[in-house]
Design an enzyme around this catalytic site. Structure first.
Site, short mmCIF file in Angstrom:
data_model
loop_
_atom_site.label_atom_id
_atom_site.label_comp_id
_atom_site.label_asym_id
_atom_site.label_seq_id
_atom_site.Cartn_x
_atom_site.Cartn_y
_atom_site.Cartn_z
N GLN A 98 22.35 6.27 61.16
CA GLN A 98 22.50 4.89 60.68
C GLN A 98 23.46 4.13 61.58
OE1 GLN A 98 24.77 3.47 57.17
NE2 GLN A 98 22.80 2.68 56.46
N TYR A 179 27.89 -5.86 55.59
CA TYR A 179 28.31 -5.68 56.99
C TYR A 179 27.61 -6.70 57.90
CZ TYR A 179 30.38 -1.59 54.91
OH TYR A 179 31.12 -0.78 54.10
N GLY A 309 21.99 9.71 47.10
CA GLY A 309 23.30 9.68 47.73
C GLY A 309 24.20 10.77 47.20
#
Ligand SMILES: Cc1cc2nc3c(=O)[nH]c(=O)nc-3n(C[C@H](O)[C@H](O)[C@H](O)COP(=O)(O)O)c2cc1C
Length: 356
Positions: A98, A179, A309
């Protein structure tokens, strides 16, 4: 009928199952952004996932946003990541890296020469961030010039090339969680008046240009995109997220991306129902799934794969546990970002008795 355990095609790869490990920052790298020797073990333990997506990795030092996070820019970083991809491949797994440029969600103390964080506009996010010396307020970022934007896009391109050189199967562009890419997408953080701001066409331009650059470099079918409409993390706000994400996903058509990864956390509408019909590649759903909810998404054809996750963080053999109905280890939040072995590579796999 498809199930979590059936194979699925994702770009050029056939995944052995439809369980994807979510990107999770774990802060086990050194101060130069080089993954420590614990990192290959951590990912190799989880190679039973159909696909692993690594923690966010900064494509350039100015994109770093947290202490002890890794980069993919220097020769030392590339060499360390090579050990990770080799360890995962040796166990038959697949792994994408990522790419995470934090933009304004950073702090001068984390950046080269105390630089100002970069962003589409000079708008300070509300809130604080962890630095080496504790919690600090975010600062007002530097608004990128058009020339600087082109340079950041080249940073992403180089990072994708280096990820492939380090043996990774592909990359995911992190365009969620407030972000840099989401700072461009969102009206609250992007008040530019040039071709990168204002209209929705202009606000999605940065993300599309990064995807194009990275795709040209390594092949679009091994590029994924992560979005989280309405996540509202890191002080990100958009005036009309339905319009923004509809337009963005419409523009992805024909790019032949490997996948679109959509993680939802209490959004006001069902974005999966809105976005999936607009996208022509593999569709990954994440955010708060358990075995039951994930299985129904796959069986009903609402997703091609399910992203887990914290369950993967705490259960290195999660697919095996689901297959056998074994219990799950509970994630310990105190060690999510703490340096060291504890809460990282010491979550136990099932005992032979459990798996029998
Ligand atoms: C410790 C931790 C670190 C995370 N770091 C990242 C990250 O680096 N990049 C990212 O896209 N998401 C990150 N996330 C979000 C996860 O990818 C995922 O969307 C989220 O955990 C929801 O899935 P879950 O409910 O199955 O845990 C992180 C989550 C956790 C728990």
């Amino acid at each position: 009928m498809n199930s979590l355990f059936s194979q699925v095609q994702l770009g050029r790869y056939t995944l052995s199952n439809r369980m994807v490990m979510a990107p999770m920052t774990r802060s086990r790298s050194d101060d130069s952004g080089v993954p420590t020797e614990l990192v290959p073990t951590y990912y190799a333990q989880r190679a039973g996932a159909g696909l692993i997506i690594t923690e966010g990795v900064f494509p350039v030092a100015l994109g770093k946003g947290y202490v002890r996070t890794p980069g993919i820019e220097t020769a030392e970083q590339v060499a360390a990541w090579k050990q990770v991809s080799e360890a995962v491949h040796a166990r038959g797994g697949r792994i994408f890296m990522q790419l995470m440029h934090c933009g304004r969600i950073s702090h001068p103390s984390l950046l080269p020469n105390g630089a100002q964080p970069q962003a589409p506009s000079a708008i300070k996010p509300a809130g604080q961030t962890w630095t080496a010396t504790g919690l600090e307020d975010f600062v007002t970022p530097h608004a990128l010039s058009v020339v600087e934007i082109a340079s950041v896009i080249e940073d992403y391109r180089r990072a994708a090339r280096l990820a492939v050189e380090a043996g990774f199967d592909g990359v995911e562009l992190h365009a969620a969680s407030g972000y840099l890419p989401e700072q461009f997408l969102s009206t609250g953080s992007n008040q530019r008046t040039d071709e990168y701001g204002g209209s929705v066409e202009n606000r999605v331009r940065f993300v599309l240009e990064v995807l194009n650059a990275v795709s040209t470099e390594i092949g679009s079918d091994r590029v994924g995109l992560k979005i989280s409409p309405e996540m509202n993390f890191n002080d990100i706000v958009d005036a009309n997220p339905q319009e923004t994400y509809t337009y963005l996903v419409e523009q992805l058509r024909g790019l032949n991306l490997g996948y679109l990864h959509v993680a939802l956390f209490g959004a006001s509408i069902d974005y999966h129902a809105l976005l999936r019909p607009l996208f022509d590649g593999s569709y990954l759903i994440g955010g708060g799934l358990d075995q039951h909810s994930a299985e129904s998404l796959i069986v009903d054809g609402r997703a091609d794969a399910a992203v887990f996750g914290s369950a993967f963080l705490a259960n290195p053999d999660l697919p095996e546990r689901f297959r056998t109905g074994a219990g799950l280890n509970v994630p310990n939040k105190d060690t999510f970002y703490a340096p060291g072995v504890e809460g990282y590579i010491d979550y136990p796999a099932m005992s032979p008795a459990q798996s029998a």
